[in-house]
Scaffold this motif. Structure first.
Motif, PDB file in Angstrom:
ATOM      1  N   PHE A  13     -20.902  16.168  -7.375  1.00 50.35           N
ATOM      2  CA  PHE A  13     -20.230  17.461  -7.426  1.00 50.35           C
ATOM      3  C   PHE A  13     -21.215  18.603  -7.178  1.00 50.35           C
ATOM      4  N   GLN A  14     -22.484  18.371  -7.462  1.00 45.39           N
ATOM      5  CA  GLN A  14     -23.487  19.361  -7.109  1.00 45.39           C
ATOM      6  C   GLN A  14     -23.669  19.395  -5.591  1.00 45.39           C
ATOM      7  N   HIS A  15     -23.603  18.246  -5.016  1.00 42.67           N
ATOM      8  CA  HIS A  15     -23.775  18.159  -3.560  1.00 42.67           C
ATOM      9  C   HIS A  15     -22.635  18.865  -2.830  1.00 42.67           C
ATOM     10  N   ASP A  16     -21.426  18.689  -3.298  1.00 42.72           N
ATOM     11  CA  ASP A  16     -20.264  19.298  -2.657  1.00 42.72           C
ATOM     12  C   ASP A  16     -19.360  19.884  -3.741  1.00 42.72           C
ATOM     13  N   PRO A  17     -19.622  21.114  -4.164  1.00 43.06           N
ATOM     14  CA  PRO A  17     -18.806  21.710  -5.219  1.00 43.06           C
ATOM     15  C   PRO A  17     -17.322  21.757  -4.874  1.00 43.06           C
ATOM     16  N   GLY A  18     -16.988  21.851  -3.609  1.00 40.28           N
ATOM     17  CA  GLY A  18     -15.584  21.898  -3.219  1.00 40.28           C
ATOM     18  C   GLY A  18     -14.868  20.593  -3.469  1.00 40.28           C
ATOM     19  N   LEU A  19     -15.596  19.547  -3.770  1.00 40.93           N
ATOM     20  CA  LEU A  19     -14.981  18.249  -4.008  1.00 40.93           C
ATOM     21  C   LEU A  19     -13.992  18.319  -5.169  1.00 40.93           C
ATOM     22  N   PHE A  20     -14.299  19.135  -6.155  1.00 42.44           N
ATOM     23  CA  PHE A  20     -13.448  19.180  -7.343  1.00 42.44           C
ATOM     24  C   PHE A  20     -12.029  19.594  -7.006  1.00 42.44           C
ATOM     25  N   SER A  21     -11.870  20.576  -6.113  1.00 43.15           N
ATOM     26  CA  SER A  21     -10.524  21.012  -5.765  1.00 43.15           C
ATOM     27  C   SER A  21      -9.780  19.944  -4.980  1.00 43.15           C
ATOM     28  N   ARG A  22     -10.477  19.142  -4.258  1.00 38.25           N
ATOM     29  CA  ARG A  22      -9.817  18.093  -3.489  1.00 38.25           C
ATOM     30  C   ARG A  22      -9.445  16.916  -4.366  1.00 38.25           C
ATOM     31  N   VAL A  23     -10.245  16.670  -5.374  1.00 38.40           N
ATOM     32  CA  VAL A  23      -9.958  15.577  -6.300  1.00 38.40           C
ATOM     33  C   VAL A  23      -8.818  15.948  -7.245  1.00 38.40           C
ATOM     34  N   SER A  24      -8.635  17.235  -7.457  1.00 39.25           N
ATOM     35  CA  SER A  24      -7.688  17.668  -8.480  1.00 39.25           C
ATOM     36  C   SER A  24      -6.273  17.173  -8.238  1.00 39.25           C
ATOM     37  N   ARG A  25      -5.881  16.997  -6.971  1.00 38.86           N
ATOM     38  CA  ARG A  25      -4.511  16.546  -6.717  1.00 38.86           C
ATOM     39  C   ARG A  25      -4.270  15.131  -7.224  1.00 38.86           C
ATOM     40  N   PHE A  26      -5.334  14.379  -7.350  1.00 38.48           N
ATOM     41  CA  PHE A  26      -5.195  13.027  -7.895  1.00 38.48           C
ATOM     42  C   PHE A  26      -5.130  13.052  -9.430  1.00 38.48           C
ATOM     43  N   LEU A  27      -5.523  14.173  -9.979  1.00 36.97           N
ATOM     44  CA  LEU A  27      -5.489  14.329 -11.433  1.00 36.97           C
ATOM     45  C   LEU A  27      -4.187  14.953 -11.912  1.00 36.97           C
ATOM     46  N   GLY A  28      -3.311  15.237 -10.952  1.00 36.75           N
ATOM     47  CA  GLY A  28      -2.023  15.811 -11.323  1.00 36.75           C
ATOM     48  C   GLY A  28      -2.073  17.290 -11.642  1.00 36.75           C
ATOM     49  N   ILE A  29      -3.077  17.991 -11.144  1.00 40.54           N
ATOM     50  CA  ILE A  29      -3.188  19.424 -11.381  1.00 40.54           C
ATOM     51  C   ILE A  29      -3.422  20.128 -10.057  1.00 40.54           C
ATOM     52  N   ASP A  30      -3.105  21.403 -10.017  1.00 39.70           N
ATOM     53  CA  ASP A  30      -3.228  22.182  -8.795  1.00 39.70           C
ATOM     54  C   ASP A  30      -4.324  23.218  -8.973  1.00 39.70           C
ATOM     55  N   ILE A  31      -5.482  22.960  -8.393  1.00 34.96           N
ATOM     56  CA  ILE A  31      -6.608  23.873  -8.488  1.00 34.96           C
ATOM     57  C   ILE A  31      -6.769  24.594  -7.152  1.00 34.96           C
ATOM     58  N   PRO A  32      -6.800  25.923  -7.161  1.00 36.22           N
ATOM     59  CA  PRO A  32      -6.997  26.646  -5.901  1.00 36.22           C
ATOM     60  C   PRO A  32      -8.320  26.247  -5.240  1.00 36.22           C
ATOM     61  N   LYS A  33      -8.320  26.204  -3.929  1.00 32.30           N
ATOM     62  CA  LYS A  33      -9.530  25.868  -3.211  1.00 32.30           C
ATOM     63  C   LYS A  33     -10.563  26.970  -3.432  1.00 32.30           C
ATOM     64  N   PRO A  34     -11.770  26.628  -3.891  1.00 30.44           N
ATOM     65  CA  PRO A  34     -12.775  27.667  -4.152  1.00 30.44           C
ATOM     66  C   PRO A  34     -13.223  28.327  -2.861  1.00 30.44           C
ATOM     67  N   ILE A  35     -13.496  29.607  -2.977  1.00 27.74           N
ATOM     68  CA  ILE A  35     -14.015  30.327  -1.818  1.00 27.74           C
ATOM     69  C   ILE A  35     -15.526  30.470  -1.897  1.00 27.74           C
ATOM     70  N   GLY A  36     -16.104  29.991  -2.935  1.00 27.20           N
ATOM     71  CA  GLY A  36     -17.548  30.009  -3.092  1.00 27.20           C
ATOM     72  C   GLY A  36     -17.918  29.226  -4.331  1.00 27.20           C
ATOM     73  N   ALA A  37     -19.073  28.621  -4.327  1.00 20.66           N
ATOM     74  CA  ALA A  37     -19.513  27.842  -5.480  1.00 20.66           C
ATOM     75  C   ALA A  37     -21.029  27.829  -5.504  1.00 20.66           C
ATOM     76  N   ILE A  38     -21.581  27.754  -6.687  1.00 18.00           N
ATOM     77  CA  ILE A  38     -23.025  27.695  -6.843  1.00 18.00           C
ATOM     78  C   ILE A  38     -23.353  26.814  -8.026  1.00 18.00           C
ATOM     79  N   ALA A  39     -24.384  26.015  -7.880  1.00 16.89           N
ATOM     80  CA  ALA A  39     -24.820  25.157  -8.975  1.00 16.89           C
ATOM     81  C   ALA A  39     -25.697  25.970  -9.920  1.00 16.89           C
ATOM     82  N   LEU A  40     -25.353  25.967 -11.195  1.00 17.72           N
ATOM     83  CA  LEU A  40     -26.100  26.702 -12.200  1.00 17.72           C
ATOM     84  C   LEU A  40     -27.015  25.768 -12.977  1.00 17.72           C
TER      85      LEU A  40
END
Length: 298
Positions: A13-40
């Protein structure tokens, strides 16, 4: 040592922060696609001590469910940052003591109480994750104790009733019932109640009534705070007297100079309770071209 299996599960998920929004549909939740992400930074250790204090912390033992903790917070107004602090307190206490932990928030007005009792989620709407639901004690649910006998039966509850209704007109009757009830109890019992009530009323107008009731109904008590309250009441009386005399002086000077004093000017002068301001007006009244001019250059 952290295993590679453990590390891989989160590093991806650090490598591809946008992965979380794509995985979310398999979790039964609707997460908006991020327009930016940074590893803290992942280190949550605080390098320097940060003082965090809950107002009151109690541990209760019960026969039915064992022990639990209660954190008590007093909240005088809405504070957007407080829910996060409360969540920290509860989580920290739960982790440290490994005991069920509840939070009670005490408020003195309906708006703050309504705000405080809302459920607050740590995550976005689709992922509440950690939900904070404080218990709230305030004017909306605390009893209105106006009978001295009822107040005498539970003095501490009567004090809390006064504190939580401090901004309500009914507080005057509650305070009178409490002061009447305290007449018949030992001094060592009454003194803490006098203190709780005085401090709890804070800067509300009801504090003046409580001081007068302590001075009159509880005049035989000699505790430090009781004496302090009586002294404050006497000092307030002297201050009011100085203000009244100051207002009379200002009006006298204006009238002696033959200036017209409109009703609104007279009201403003007589209602002023600050001797310093009145002295300033008095100095200007000597040379002001009109009554209204005494208020200039404030």
């Amino acid at each position: 040592m952290v295993s590679s299996h453990h590390e891989a599960m989160h590093r991806i998920f650090q490598h591809d922060p946008g992965l979380f929004s794509r995985v979310s549909r398999f979790l039964g939740i609707d997460i908006p696609k991020p327009i930016g992400a940074i590893a803290l930074p992942t280190d949550l250790t605080e390098a320097s001590p940060v003082e965090r204090r809950v107002d009151t912390l109690l541990r209760f033992e019960t026969a039915e469910q064992g022990a639990f903790l209660l954190a008590v917070e007093a909240q005088g107004k809405k504070d957007p940052g407080k829910p996060a602090s409360w969540a920290y307190y509860v989580s920290y206490l739960w982790t440290k003591y490994r005991l069920p932990t509840a939070l009670l928030v005490v408020c003195q007005d309906h708006a703050t109480a309504k705000w405080a009792q809302r459920a607050v989620h740590s995550g976005p709407d689709q992922l509440p994750t950690l939900t904070l639901r404080p218990l709230v004690a305030g004017p909306h649910n605390m009893p209105v104790i106006t009978d001295p006998e009822e107040a005498r039966a539970d003095l501490v509850l009567a004090s809390l009733a006064a504190i939580t209704h401090a901004a309500e007109p009914v507080v005057n009757v509650i305070l009178k019932a409490l002061s009447t009830a305290l007449r018949d109890v030992p001094e060592d019992v009454a003194d803490p109640i006098v203190e709780f009530t005085a401090h709890g009323l804070g800067k509300s107008p009801a504090k003046h009534l409580w001081r007068n009731l302590v001075a009159a109904d509880l005049s035989f008590y000699k505790s430090y705070l009781s004496e302090e309250l009586r002294d404050e009441g006497r000092e307030q009386g002297r201050e009011q007297g100085r203000a009244q005399r100051g207002a009379e002086d200002v009006l006298l000077v204006l009238e002696q100079r033959g200036l017209d004093v409109p009703a609104h000017v007279r009201v403003r002068i007589t209602e002023c309770d600050d001797p310093e301001i009145l002295r300033h007006w008095l100095a200007r009244a000597v040379t002001a071209p009109s009554a209204e001019a005494v208020f200039e250059e404030e």
